[in-house]
Write a protein that holds these residues in place. Structure first.
Motif, PDB file in Angstrom:
ATOM      1  N   PRO A 102       0.545  -0.811  -0.211  1.00  0.00           N
ATOM      2  CA  PRO A 102      -0.038   0.173  -0.079  1.00  0.00           C
ATOM      3  C   PRO A 102       0.817   1.438  -0.590  1.00  0.00           C
ATOM      4  O   PRO A 102       2.119   1.293   0.196  1.00  0.00           O
ATOM      5  CB  PRO A 102      -1.471  -0.198   1.089  1.00  0.00           C
ATOM      6  N   VAL A 103       0.495   2.449  -0.371  1.00  0.00           N
ATOM      7  CA  VAL A 103       1.237   3.789   0.274  1.00  0.00           C
ATOM      8  C   VAL A 103       0.827   4.103   1.022  1.00  0.00           C
ATOM      9  O   VAL A 103      -0.710   4.013   1.363  1.00  0.00           O
ATOM     10  CB  VAL A 103       0.220   4.689  -1.621  1.00  0.00           C
ATOM     11  N   ILE A 104       1.686   5.069   1.571  1.00  0.00           N
ATOM     12  CA  ILE A 104       1.190   5.249   3.191  1.00  0.00           C
ATOM     13  C   ILE A 104       0.628   6.949   3.088  1.00  0.00           C
ATOM     14  O   ILE A 104       0.749   7.965   2.225  1.00  0.00           O
ATOM     15  CB  ILE A 104       2.923   5.969   3.749  1.00  0.00           C
ATOM     16  N   SER A 105      -0.705   6.889   3.601  1.00  0.00           N
ATOM     17  CA  SER A 105      -0.974   8.077   2.913  1.00  0.00           C
ATOM     18  C   SER A 105      -0.779   9.131   4.720  1.00  0.00           C
ATOM     19  O   SER A 105      -0.876  10.709   4.075  1.00  0.00           O
ATOM     20  CB  SER A 105      -2.655   7.723   3.801  1.00  0.00           C
ATOM     21  N   PRO A 164      -5.361  -0.324   7.503  1.00  0.00           N
ATOM     22  CA  PRO A 164      -6.166  -0.080   6.707  1.00  0.00           C
ATOM     23  C   PRO A 164      -6.472   1.494   6.119  1.00  0.00           C
ATOM     24  O   PRO A 164      -7.734   1.524   7.078  1.00  0.00           O
ATOM     25  CB  PRO A 164      -6.245  -1.238   5.879  1.00  0.00           C
ATOM     26  N   ARG A 165      -6.102   2.212   4.293  1.00  0.00           N
ATOM     27  CA  ARG A 165      -7.381   2.655   4.408  1.00  0.00           C
ATOM     28  C   ARG A 165      -7.760   2.746   3.392  1.00  0.00           C
ATOM     29  O   ARG A 165      -7.613   2.242   2.583  1.00  0.00           O
ATOM     30  CB  ARG A 165      -6.969   4.478   4.595  1.00  0.00           C
ATOM     31  N   GLU A 166      -8.820   3.960   2.726  1.00  0.00           N
ATOM     32  CA  GLU A 166      -9.585   3.489   0.975  1.00  0.00           C
ATOM     33  C   GLU A 166      -8.583   3.506   0.506  1.00  0.00           C
ATOM     34  O   GLU A 166      -7.398   4.196   0.489  1.00  0.00           O
ATOM     35  CB  GLU A 166     -10.681   4.073   1.349  1.00  0.00           C
ATOM     36  N   GLY A 167      -8.552   2.454  -1.007  1.00  0.00           N
ATOM     37  CA  GLY A 167      -7.745   3.677  -1.990  1.00  0.00           C
ATOM     38  C   GLY A 167      -6.255   2.580  -2.145  1.00  0.00           C
ATOM     39  O   GLY A 167      -4.914   3.051  -2.353  1.00  0.00           O
ATOM     40  N   GLY A 168      -6.007   1.929  -1.609  1.00  0.00           N
ATOM     41  CA  GLY A 168      -4.997   0.957  -1.436  1.00  0.00           C
ATOM     42  C   GLY A 168      -3.602   1.838  -0.487  1.00  0.00           C
ATOM     43  O   GLY A 168      -3.172   1.646  -0.507  1.00  0.00           O
ATOM     44  N   THR A 169      -4.382   2.752   0.700  1.00  0.00           N
ATOM     45  CA  THR A 169      -3.007   3.179   1.234  1.00  0.00           C
ATOM     46  C   THR A 169      -4.237   2.688   2.658  1.00  0.00           C
ATOM     47  O   THR A 169      -4.795   2.118   3.208  1.00  0.00           O
ATOM     48  CB  THR A 169      -3.153   4.526   1.355  1.00  0.00           C
ATOM     49  N   VAL A 170      -2.371   3.636   3.355  1.00  0.00           N
ATOM     50  CA  VAL A 170      -2.573   2.952   4.813  1.00  0.00           C
ATOM     51  C   VAL A 170      -2.048   4.204   5.587  1.00  0.00           C
ATOM     52  O   VAL A 170      -1.265   4.757   5.414  1.00  0.00           O
ATOM     53  CB  VAL A 170      -1.705   1.656   5.497  1.00  0.00           C
ATOM     54  N   ASP A 171      -1.950   4.556   6.782  1.00  0.00           N
ATOM     55  CA  ASP A 171      -1.657   5.231   7.522  1.00  0.00           C
ATOM     56  C   ASP A 171      -0.563   4.117   8.629  1.00  0.00           C
ATOM     57  O   ASP A 171      -1.186   3.106   9.215  1.00  0.00           O
ATOM     58  CB  ASP A 171      -3.123   5.724   9.108  1.00  0.00           C
TER      59      ASP A 171
END
Length: 775
Positions: A102-105, A164-171
């Motif tokens: 994932p991408v880091i939000s 996990p967050r929406e759109g393949g992102t994470v915190d």
């Protein structure tokens, strides 16, 4: 597809969470080969298919083995873009299945109070809006944990978590349990005989935890600081004759409760050496030894000191350059007499390598200008390369105080006879803004606001501003200095001060203003000369009784009224100040001597000469646990045109002779008891400082002193002479004890005095305290 014969089995290669698995049947299938007519990539959303195929390195129609499939999976996984990778042969098609990382939000820190978010953010390599890397998160966790270790919290626990967050992102969240401070409970030494543990602890940068441990940063264990302490101990011993001193080991052990460190320095002192024969010879034909012998300061019988040798070598090499002899080196050759504990020293002039400085490269200075750093070099591009000069320049750069770290190294340049000097610096804050409280028995409490910047605009200039307001006076000061005026070792300074006093401490007020530009420069290795011009204004106002001539109650002295009637006065003057100090480069030496002397010449309507001087010597005895100090100072003011006023004359108080209020001794009006000051003063101070039988980490030590001195000679008109007491030299003597408390909030000194020789109308005080606190 070539199946490779009987016993074939399906090969499945997977890379998940950093582990690669090959699921096969008989071992013989490892040699099986494949040829694919197509390659299909599944699961990628953000990463281009072409990028994945390029990482795999398998082309359509290429014959590959199971081992090569394994290598392809490894290569894709090594890109750091995917959480899992599978390479699966399906007939004539090779299927590559991936699960993208994932991408880091957002990156957050939770639970931290000791270290701020912005400080922790500078330690990590993970970046918002970039792909999350478990490996990088682990490295970030270790970096944060180490920062807490350096802050004295070895029990801190750092746990990375992803939300996990929406759109393949994470915190990415670093959860921190800081724990308590792990202090240094005890520092001890093994093998020391010449000096006590207490004396050696004072040499170290590291400190034992004390009463105010919550704000003392030097009482926590930092490995780099221990390495620095090893060098401090070595320098301390060797500068006192212990040529063979070594630090064998440093043990830093946690207590069973893991809440404190116990640090032990294991040392070998070795014998104490003195210099024997000191000679100078030359192996360079053009270098006559007679030109250099007078520069040698080391003498037979002196205690061995590498600093003394280094100073001699520097002087000799500098003289060789002035004589036009380049590429010469001084080789200090030592022969030992173990039985007599003597080191014979021969300074030998030898040819040096013919190497030139190609250039000086400076990196890391975001604020400080290059020219400020270059000014610390006596060498420029094209000069002969002198390793000693480069080392000394490195020390001067570090001594500026602008940098947390400064490394200076030389490397080969474009040719073997050229070198490039690399300077890598790490800047640190050089300015302070503080507000605080000052208290002394002499002046009472005062509120202070101060601003100081040692590297103003990165130019190496210093700027100081201070505003102090108390019950009896108000003070404003401003000081500016350019240390390299016109690119030379010439300091241009500007000092401004304004002081106002009121009737709380005297029966009159004063206003004093002074503006003084100056130039300063070294005139010897330890001597410095400053020359200055000054314009000054002083006025005596609100004299008690001047408006009520028929009411003599609480009237000021007629002498002061006479001086006040002259109104505000301007004066112009030029002068000089010479200073000499044997302390150099902050080397901790057992004996030091300092001297200051100056004169100020007034011209115009007020013509005068003011002379002041101070000499001080101190030495450590009894294993350097006892510090003895003797100070003599004095001053004389002579007017050839005009007369001195109360704003010009000298006053003595507890800062110069303890046991008296300001103006508590010296000439005074016999009828009004006003202190009048004097045109001359002389003081002798003898004092000792010693440890007390209390834990050293409290920062408490004791002292004893004996002060002797006087101030005299008002120089008032003859008609006032019958009113003046103690106008001649009338000595006073006081003895006392001191208690020193070195706290992080400021140094405190408590003086308990007993007058031995005083006059009836002196104003004595048996106790005074000085407190200075800033926050």
């Amino acid at each position: 597809m070539d199946r490779g014969g009987a016993g074939q089995a399906r090969a499945w290669v997977s890379a998940s969470s950093g582990a690669l698995l090959i699921s096969t049947a008989p071992i013989a299938t490892l040699a099986q080969t494949y040829s694919f007519s197509s390659v299909r990539v599944e699961g990628n959303q953000r990463i281009e298919t072409g990028t994945i195929l390029a990482e795999a390195g398998i082309s359509q129609g290429e014959t590959v083995t199971a081992g090569q499939l394994n290598d392809a999976a490894q290569a894709i996984r090594a890109s750091g873009l995917f959480e899992t990778v599978e390479v699966v042969p399906q007939g004539s098609t090779l299927v590559i299945r991936v699960q993208e990382l994932p991408v880091i939000s957002r990156i957050n820190f939770e639970g931290n109070t000791t270290l701020k978010d912005e400080d922790l953010a500078q330690l990590i390599g993970s970046v918002e809006r970039r792909i999350y890397s478990p490996t990088q998160a682990e490295q970030d966790t270790a970096a944060i944990a180490q920062a807490y270790v350096n802050a004295g919290r070895v029990n801190a626990v750092v746990t990375p978590a992803i939300i996990p967050r929406e759109g393949g992102t994470v915190d990415l969240v670093f959860q921190i349990a800081e724990g308590g401070v792990t202090e240094i409970e005890r520092i001890s030494f093994v093998g020391n005989r010449a000096f006590s543990d207490g004396r050696l602890r004072n040499v170290l940068e590291t400190r034992q935890a004390g009463l105010l441990r919550a704000i003392i940063r030097a009482d926590t264990f930092v490995a780099e600081r221990i390495d620095f302490d090893r060098q401090l101990l070595t320098d301390f011993y060797r500068s006192r004759g212990y040529a063979d001193f070594t630090v064998n080991d440093v043990n830093a052990n946690l207590t069973n409760e893991r809440d404190a460190y116990l640090i032990t320095f294991n040392v070998t002192e070795g014998p104490r050496f003195r210099f024997g024969d000191v000679t100078l010879s030359s192996e360079v034909p053009e270098a006559d030894p007679n030109l250099f012998r007078g520069l040698v300061r080391v003498q037979a019988g002196d205690l061995y000191s590498p600093v003394a040798i280094e100073n001699d070598v520097s002087r000799i090499e500098a003289q060789a350059l002035r004589e036009g002899i380049n590429f010469i080196r001084v080789d200090p050759r030592i022969s030992r007499d173990e039985r007599g504990q003597i080191l014979n020293l021969d300074y030998v002039l030898v040819p040096g390598e013919r190497i030139f400085v190609e250039r000086i490269d400076i990196e890391g200075n975001a604020t400080t200008l290059d020219r400020v750093i270059r000014s610390q070099f006596n060498t420029v591009e094209g000069d002969p390369f002198n390793p000693r000069e480069i080392r000394e320049a490195a020390e001067r750069i570090r001594a500026l105080g602008y940098f947390a770290n400064a490394d200076v190294e030389a490397r080969e340049g474009a040719s073997p006879d050229q070198v490039i000097v690399d300077v890598n610096v790490e800047e640190q804050p050089t300015g302070t803004l503080s507000f605080g409280v000052n208290y002394s028995s002499e002046n009472g409490p005062a509120l202070i606001a101060a601003f100081s910047e040692e590297n103003f605009l990165g130019r190496g200039q210093s700027l100081d501003f201070q505003l102090s307001t108390g019950e009896d006076n108000r003070l404003l000061t401003f000081a500016f200095e350019e240390p390299r005026f016109m690119g030379r070792d010439l300091a241009l300074g500007l000092d401004l001060s304004y002081r106002q006093t009121d009737n709380a401490s005297a029966l009159y007020d004063t206003d004093q203003f002074r503006l003084s530009p100056s130039l300063g420069f070294p005139i010897s290795e330890r001597g410095r000369l400053d020359v200055f011009y000054a314009v000054e204004y002083n006025d005596i106002t609100d004299v008690a009784g001047s408006d009520t001539p028929n009411d003599p109650t609480d009237d000021a002295s007629p002498i002061i009224e006479f001086e006040a009637a002259q109104g505000g006065q301007w004066s112009n003057s030029v002068g000089f100040s010479y200073s000499f100090d044997t302390a150099r480069n902050n080397i901790d030496t057992p004996t030091n001597f300092s001297f200051r002397a100056g004169q100020e010449y007034g011209f115009g309507d007020r013509t005068f000469i003011q002379t002041t001087a101070l000499a001080s010597a101190e030495t450590r005895v009894l294993g350097e646990d006892l510090l003895l100090r003797a100070t003599v100072e004095g001053g004389y003011l002579h007017f050839s045109q005009g007369e001195s006023r109360v704003t010009d004359r000298f006053f003595l108080g507890s800062s110069r002779i303890r046991g008296f209020e300001r103006g508590g001794i010296g000439p005074r009006d016999a009828k009004t008891d006003d202190a009048l000051g004097g045109n001359a003063y002389a003081v002798v101070r003898l004092e000792a400082e010693f440890p007390l039988p209390v834990p050293e980490e409290y920062g408490v030590s004791g002292g004893a002193f004996l002060d002797y001195g006087s101030v005299w000679n008002v120089g008032a008109p003859d008609r006032f002479q019958d009113r003046i007491l103690y106008d001649d030299f009338t000595p006073r003597t006081v003895a006392g004890l001191s208690l020193f408390w070195d706290t992080p909030l400021g140094p405190l000194r408590f003086n308990f005095t007993e007058p031995l020789q005083v006059e009836e109308q002196d104003r004595t005080q048996n106790f005074d305290v000085t407190v200075s606190t800033r926050f």
